[in-house]
Design a protein around this motif. Structure first.
Motif, mmCIF file in Angstrom:
data_model
loop_
_atom_site.group_PDB
_atom_site.id
_atom_site.type_symbol
_atom_site.label_atom_id
_atom_site.label_comp_id
_atom_site.label_asym_id
_atom_site.label_seq_id
_atom_site.Cartn_x
_atom_site.Cartn_y
_atom_site.Cartn_z
ATOM 1 N N ARG A 45 21.749 9.149 -4.658
ATOM 2 C CA ARG A 45 21.762 8.497 -3.355
ATOM 3 C C ARG A 45 22.759 9.190 -2.411
ATOM 4 O O ARG A 45 22.886 8.791 -1.269
ATOM 5 C CB ARG A 45 22.155 7.029 -3.568
ATOM 6 N N LEU A 67 9.911 4.925 3.651
ATOM 7 C CA LEU A 67 9.805 4.333 2.319
ATOM 8 C C LEU A 67 10.467 2.970 2.144
ATOM 9 O O LEU A 67 9.908 2.091 1.502
ATOM 10 C CB LEU A 67 10.420 5.305 1.288
ATOM 11 N N GLU A 68 11.669 2.804 2.680
ATOM 12 C CA GLU A 68 12.492 1.681 2.232
ATOM 13 C C GLU A 68 12.345 0.465 3.147
ATOM 14 O O GLU A 68 12.491 0.585 4.356
ATOM 15 C CB GLU A 68 13.956 2.129 2.171
ATOM 16 N N ARG A 69 12.109 -0.689 2.535
ATOM 17 C CA ARG A 69 11.996 -1.925 3.309
ATOM 18 C C ARG A 69 12.072 -3.116 2.385
ATOM 19 O O ARG A 69 11.743 -3.044 1.202
ATOM 20 C CB ARG A 69 10.667 -1.961 4.061
ATOM 21 N N LYS A 92 3.522 5.965 -3.089
ATOM 22 C CA LYS A 92 4.494 6.036 -1.993
ATOM 23 C C LYS A 92 5.368 7.266 -2.162
ATOM 24 O O LYS A 92 5.504 8.075 -1.263
ATOM 25 C CB LYS A 92 5.331 4.761 -1.999
ATOM 26 N N ARG A 93 5.938 7.396 -3.364
ATOM 27 C CA ARG A 93 6.737 8.574 -3.643
ATOM 28 C C ARG A 93 5.856 9.644 -4.256
ATOM 29 O O ARG A 93 4.810 9.361 -4.826
ATOM 30 C CB ARG A 93 7.880 8.232 -4.599
ATOM 31 N N GLY A 145 11.446 2.231 -4.007
ATOM 32 C CA GLY A 145 11.024 3.617 -3.841
ATOM 33 C C GLY A 145 11.922 4.451 -2.950
ATOM 34 O O GLY A 145 11.463 5.073 -1.993
ATOM 35 N N ILE A 146 13.218 4.506 -3.271
ATOM 36 C CA ILE A 146 14.064 5.444 -2.534
ATOM 37 C C ILE A 146 13.564 6.852 -2.840
ATOM 38 O O ILE A 146 12.961 7.080 -3.880
ATOM 39 C CB ILE A 146 15.557 5.299 -2.884
#
Lengths: 803, 508
Positions: B157, A698-700, B399-400, A719-720
């Protein structure tokens, strides 16, 4: 196994109550009389020179208190980050700050300021800068080498042909700046049964701590009080004092709670010192709370890699040689060092008989880079996992077997210097995980089901997990309370508390009788390590151990001095110091503490060892005479690399029509020595697993190459993972074998917890696609569908920070 | 002018409950957010700002209000960072600080979070606690899917989320040191005794407004009419007003873009606009009905919408956001529109006394541009019944899993007469500047046999219907590839090819 009273047991960290009730205070929650609010004006262009700033419109604007520019703060030499700059080198580089009666007014003021900036060439992809005639991210050059032998700018260019060959996956022939090796690399490849080369890209991305950082400061009698968003406590002090231009004794740091850091708040960062300067200028307390978008700029980011690797394997699966080349995207401030760490991880986790590493750190005009959870180790973990699978396939081996054959154990020697490790049990971690996951069944199951295909993968994570030489400080007061002073900091792992339990263990006391002091320099905290790099557990169980041992020695000596005999006649039971041969004879801890005050000297802290840090010395001076002081520097024996290790197993189901995948099962095994705090460890393993899932898919960073504009500057853009993106159940366990160089056998785990996850997931995606390796993280849906549909990818080979 | 819904003059102050006390504020700044009020005005700093755009949930608070029947209390989690304070009028605000007893005792939700180690850095924790509280008050024994849904609007997180899920399941078994029979907040759904519930209802009734609200502050105005007729007059008089419904987008104009909104008309108190009614011929939805209220009704008639709606934004956003807002906002990537297009939805637009009907298909005229005339507003949404729509299916690809903007959102509605396709509505979001039906594709389907060859031919003309762009959510190539794949998947699934659906996998 040792029967501990506290070690290995769950406990309720004292500050968790404040977190669930909203009472916990973060930097932004503090208010003091007369405080004003600052907001930042940051560079709208990727690279330039500020030629004029016109703030005249603010002169008459109601509510505006003042302006701070680069002229008001110390200048720093490029490429280091400044508090404020007139030479912005990335979009988001802080140029000035405005203080006002409230944040909304300060924001409004920003729109009335006119800043003229002369644009300079910029680069958002290292290869664009490296190619002949390409733009340099800094006027001084496109490379900055940091080394003990001397740091400096360089200009390195590769020919078009060299770049083209690198893009084509061939061994780079261009200039590099860093190299190390061990063993006979050429001979290793000559003896290999299987040899292959592979290019790879790992895209950087922001840390995305939940708290956008805040700092508030005011001055009182020449001392600067800073309320900061800090990952470490005592370790911040030297850097913060340097940034503020004052003696360390003239700075107080209050950081009771920090909303995550993940490497981005290890030491004092420049923006944390801004309120100190602004407050001095205005004569009022100033709070600076940056926006979420600015956190994406200033909050730093993981280093990106563009690399090439060549590996050779013997018929039995042993890795005979590895050759690694990494171009590091070190952003505008030349921060990182991930490349060599990645090389080190290859040497430790896969133990090639011979190895060479070459690196080239390239500056770009993108978000500043910094340590991010497993910096280097976790990028390379994702690169290596599918390649280990490929080697296994070519050798007709089980992917689990090839990992076990190359697994690090207590006899492995690592890095260029071929150092020993303190202990390592990767084989045990792999076996435990395979058993929990039921690897044999899952590996051999049918894979295709309509438009879905199953993939399974194994990942291994590593980070060095400890350091030494820090101080421990405890105090027993005449009320019988045990005061545990912790200077580690509090970013949420609770290691500030769990490591103090080492002292409680030594003192055999009840946890209810202990009081932890932390979160404020004025709470008399010892010199402690950074709370990062997975080091807290190993390092501070040792520091607390030596301080508690010092206290025990003093308690016995005081009792002997008071009741007769010698210290060795006495022992402790948690409440009393008693005569071993006549247990009725003794003194309570409370009585011993009162006696220590009477006796003075080292007992009460009136004197102290001269090898403790000046920060610890000041703390002892402040509490001297209030009880029995246990204080010592950790000088316990320590030799070799302290590994934190983890292994993970993942099963996914990939949708061939959309490129989406669901994670069906996840097992993570920690190999971190003795388990100190089971709930805390499980939290690290699960949190790390989700980080790995974010990195894998997802992450970039995404930059517009025409204008250098970052596109991912919000949670919804980057979009974490939400928790529906991660498996329903994340199973974790630990090997739980003690390390001989820690008094309780403990090592750290925070970073490997993520590395094993990103590796296992990347491996599983490759497995689902019949062994195809993208050589890139994150693996996007686009890449998967393009691959399945036989279409070219939408980016150039080795391109990075792209759409 | 129409007679006002009450003969009383419009009020200039708002009233709401906080910690059981009635708070009254005169001339509140119309765009002051609940979060600013809590953190800056009251210094209640437990509620955190993580993103200021309703994405992370750190600012989640719970709002309790009288239900439509006026005799029960409804509880919902909302994002305080984009909720304007004025919209709390007549409601109760509950924050993380409200939960802890005067004696310092923890609420069962908080206790479960402690016991399950559900907090690490703690910055997201107050928001999670409040989302859990909403679940606790709304669901007596949630399934895993209910928990999934309740927590989908909160990012963490640190913890890897699992300890928080554990807390959600454990909180019902936690006891409190306080007397639950006397404390409405302590009782999980269905466990409250009458006394605290009736007290809550009567207190909310005591601040229920019957007249309009008209606030002026710092040159900004907010009007909150109570009838459609009054609303129509207001809009006619000031056609440039900003219409505020759930504020899930308008809130961002203020918090992210710092836009000055001089004239705001709040729709949330127009009772008619919140109505949802079902007749033999259609479902009629008032433009200000929240997504949370609309979705169950639509799903009852169109079960295929279930998955789409679960993945639609997040609970706090659905609790505040409205279907009318999603439509009127005219985003090319709004998640409701492809399905509504496939269902042949008709909009009722109104200007003053005049109403007109317009097919949704004709509503979008360009990027974020609609057929709305000045002074005109969206009053109702009519979804035709009965199920000429038996063949409805929707797909969201992002995406999610949830709380994400779609790269592609697709909805297909195919009606068959025997084997012949007699209705074909194929709609996509994310492929053009507007949510759009694939008219050329539809023409290839109409009148043909529902078979693979027909689908293949229809897939081949999708290129003529759409020329998507590359952006950070997906490449154009991917969008077209998946656009085609989804139509094929729809065919395969409709004809009985056994495939797993995305949602529900390894969960329930």
């Amino acid at each position: 196994m040792t029967d501990y009273k506290h070690i290995g047991k769950d406990f309720v960290p004292p500050d968790i109550l404040g977190k669930v009730t909203g009472k916990a205070k973060y930097a932004e929650d503090f208010r003091v009389d007369g405080m004003v609010f600052a907001r930042l004006y940051t560079s709208p262009i990727a690279h330039g020179k500020v030629t004029h700033i016109d703030t005249s419109a603010l002169d008459t604007m109601e509510g505006v208190i003042g302006v701070l520019t680069a002229d008001d703060v110390p200048a720093v030499e490029a490429p280091n980050a400044a508090i404020l700059t007139n030479s912005p080198a990335y979009i988001g580089d802080p140029i000035l700050a405005v203080a006002a009666v409230d944040e909304l007014t300060a924001e409004e003021a920003m729109t009335r300021i006119k800043v003229t900036i002369e644009a300079l060439p910029f680069a958002v992809d290292p290869l664009d800068s490296l190619i002949e005639g390409g733009p340099d991210a800094r006027e001084e050059g496109n490379i900055f080498v940091r080394s003990r032998e001397g740091s400096g700018f360089r200009t390195v260019k590769w020919s078009q042909q060299q770049v083209d060959e690198f893009r084509a996956g061939k061994e780079p022939t261009g200039e590099f700046t860093d190299e190390w090796s061990y063993g006979d690399v050429e001979g290793g490849f000559a003896n290999a049964e299987v040899i292959f080369e592979a290019p790879f890209v790992t895209t950087g991305y922001a840390h995305m701590s939940m708290e956008a950082r805040t700092a508030m400061a005011y001055w009182q009698n020449g001392t600067c009080y800073v309320y900061g968003s800090a990952q470490s406590q005592s370790f911040w002090m030297p850097g913060l004092a340097r940034l503020l231009g004052v003696e360390m004794s003239k700075v107080v740091l209050i950081s009771e709670n920090t909303g995550g850091g993940f490497g981005s708040k290890i030491g004092a960062y420049p923006i944390a010192a801004l309120p100190g300067y602004f407050s001095k200028k205005l004569g009022r307390p100033v709070q600076l709370r940056i926006t979420r978008e600015q956190e994406y700029y200033i909050g730093s980011a993981r280093v990106g890699f563009q690399g090439w690797i060549k590996m050779g394997f013997a018929r039995n699966g042993r890795m005979t040689a590895a050759d690694v080349f990494i171009i590091e995207d070190i952003g505008p401030n030349a921060t990182g060092g991930d490349g060599s760490s990645a090389g080190g991880a290859v040497s430790l986790v896969y133990d090639p008989a011979a190895m060479r590493f070459r690196g080239l750190p390239v500056l770009t005009n993108t978000t500043p880079r910094g340590a991010q959870r497993g910096p280097g180790q976790n990028q390379i973990a994702a690169v290596m996992a599918p390649l280990m699978d490929r080697a296994a396939r070519e050798l007709h081996m089980d992917p689990l077997e090839i990992r076990k054959i190359n697994a690090v154990n207590s006899d492995t020697t690592v890095y260029a210097e071929q150092l020993p490790v303190t202990s390592a049990y990767m084989t045990e971690a792999l076996e435990k995980g395979a058993d929990m996951f039921d690897w044999d069944t899952k590996y051999n199951q049918p894979r295709r089901n309509g438009n879905k295909v199953i993939g399974v993968g194994i990942g291994q994570g590593y980070h060095s997990a400890g350091t030494k030489g820090f101080d421990g400080l405890i105090r027993i007061t005449p009320d019988g309370k045990i005061h545990l002073h912790s200077g580690i900091g509090n970013l949420g792992t609770y290691s500030y508390a769990s490591t103090t339990r080492a002292a409680a263990e030594v003192l055999k006391c009840e946890w209810e009788d202990c009081v932890i002091h932390h979160g404020n320099t004025e709470a008399n905290l010892p010199w402690s390590s950074y709370q990062a790099g997975s080091v807290s557990t190993f390092t501070h169980t040792r520091a607390n151990y030596v301080a508690a041992m010092d206290a025990v020695d003093k308690m016995k000596a005081i009792t002997a001095e008071t009741l007769g005999g010698v210290a060795d006649d006495y022992d402790i039971d948690g409440e009393r110091v008693f005569n071993i041969s006549s247990p009725a004879q003794g003194m309570t801890y409370a009585a011993v503490a009162a006696r220590a005050i009477q006796l003075g000297g080292a007992y009460s802290g009136a004197s102290y060892p001269d090898d403790i840090h000046e920060i610890t010395q000041r703390a002892v001076q402040n509490i001297a005479g209030t009880g029995l002081i246990g204080v010592a520097k950790d000088k316990l024996a320590q030799e070799g690399v302290i590994p934190g290790l983890a292994a993970a197993f993942v099963e996914i189901e990939l949708d061939l029509e959309t490129g989406k995948y669901d994670i069906l099962d996840y097992v993570g095994i920690a190999e971190c020595g003795t388990v100190m705090h089971p709930q805390g460890l499980a939290g690290q393993m699960k949190g790390g697993a989700v980080w790995g899932m974010g990195m894998a898919g997802l992450e970039r960073h995404v930059y517009d190459p025409q204008n250098g504009l970052p596109a991912n500057v919000g949670y919804h853009q980057c979009g974490i993972p939400t928790y529906l993106d991660v498996p329903a159940v994340i199973r974790t366990s630990a090997v739980d074998l003690p390390d001989p160089q820690n008094p309780f056998g403990a090592r750290g785990i925070g970073e490997p917890a993520m590395g094993c996850s990103v590796a296992a997931l990347t491996s599983a995606i490759s497995d689902a696609l019949g062994g195809h390796t993208f050589g890139r993280t994150p693996v996007s849906r686009d890449m998967i569908v393009n691959h399945i549909a036989g279409k070219p990818q939408s980016f150039k080979p080795q391109q990075t920070n792209n759409f | 002018m129409h007679p006002s819904s009450s003969d009383k003059p419009a009020a200039e102050k708002i009233s709401f409950l906080l910690d059981g006390e009635i708070i009254e504020i005169n001339d509140v700044d119309p765009t002051r957010t609940v979060l600013q009020y809590l953190r800056e005005d009251l210094r209640r700093t437990g509620t955190k700002e993580g993103c200021a755009e309703g994405d992370c949930g750190a600012c989640t608070v719970v709002v309790a209000e009288l239900d439509h029947d006026g005799e029960s209390v409804r509880v919902r989690a909302v994002n305080s960072c984009i909720q304007f304070l004025a919209t709390l009028d007549g409601k109760e605000l509950i924050t993380v600080e409200s939960l802890r007893g005067k004696d310092g005792s923890l609420h069962p939700v908080q206790k479960a979070m402690v016991d399950c180690h559900g907090s690490q850095c703690g910055f997201c924790t107050p928001g999670f606690v409040m989302s859990l509280l909403a679940l606790y008050k709304n669901n007596a024994s949630p399934t895993r899917l209910d928990v999934d849904d309740a927590l989908a609007g909160n990012l963490c997180r640190c913890t890897g989320y699992r300890p928080i899920v554990d807390a959600a399941l454990a909180m019902y078994d936690e006891s409190s040191q306080r007397d639950a029979s006397d404390d409405w907040l302590l009782g999980a759904k269905g466990t409250n005794t009458e006394k605290p519930l009736q007290e809550k209802i009567s207190k909310l009734k005591s601040i229920r407004r019957t007249n309009n609200l008209a606030i002026k502050q710092a040159g900004r105005r907010l009007s909150s009419p109570r009838s459609v007729a009054e609303l129509a007059d207001l809009i006619q008089a000031k056609p440039d007003s900003t219409l505020l419904a759930g504020g899930t987008d308008v809130g961002l104009w203020v918090t992210k873009r710092h836009r000055e909104l001089d004239e705001i008309i709040y729709l949330g108190n127009v009772a008619e606009l919140r109505n949802i009614s079902v007749s033999a011929t259609h479902i009629e939805i008032g433009a200000a009905a929240t997504l949370s209220d609309v979705m169950p009704v639509l799903v009852e008639h169109f079960p295929a919408l279930q998955e789409l709606f679960v993945r639609f934004a997040s609970p706090p956003i659905r609790n505040a956001g409205t279907l009318g807002g999603n439509i009127a906002n005219a985003s090319p990537i709004g998640d409701s529109m492809p399905a509504l297009l496939a269902l042949d939805t008709v909009l009722v637009l109104r200007e003053g006394q005049q109403q007109r009907e317009l097919p949704l298909d004709e509503y979008y005229v360009g990027y974020q541009a609609t057929a709305l005339q000045p002074g005109e507003f969206l009053e109702k949404i009519r979804v035709p019944l009965p199920a000429s729509s038996s063949g409805l299916q929707t797909y969201k690809v992002s995406k999610r899993f949830d709380q994400d903007i779609s790269a592609i959102c697709a909805a297909f509605c195919i009606g068959l007469d025997g084997d012949e396709i007699v209705t074909a509505r194929v709609a996509y979001g994310g492929l053009a500047a507007i949510p759009k039906r694939a008219k050329q594709c539809e023409q290839m389907l109409l009148g043909k046999a529902f078979e693979r060859a027909t689908i293949d031919a229809a897939i081949n003309v999708l290129d003529a219907d759409f020329q998507p762009i590359d952006d950070m959510r997906a490449s154009a190539e991917y969008r077209m590839q998946v656009c085609r794949n989804l139509l094929l998947r729809f065919y395969l699934e409709s004809t009985g090819a056994e495939t797993e659906r995305v949602y529900g996998y390894n969960r329930a």
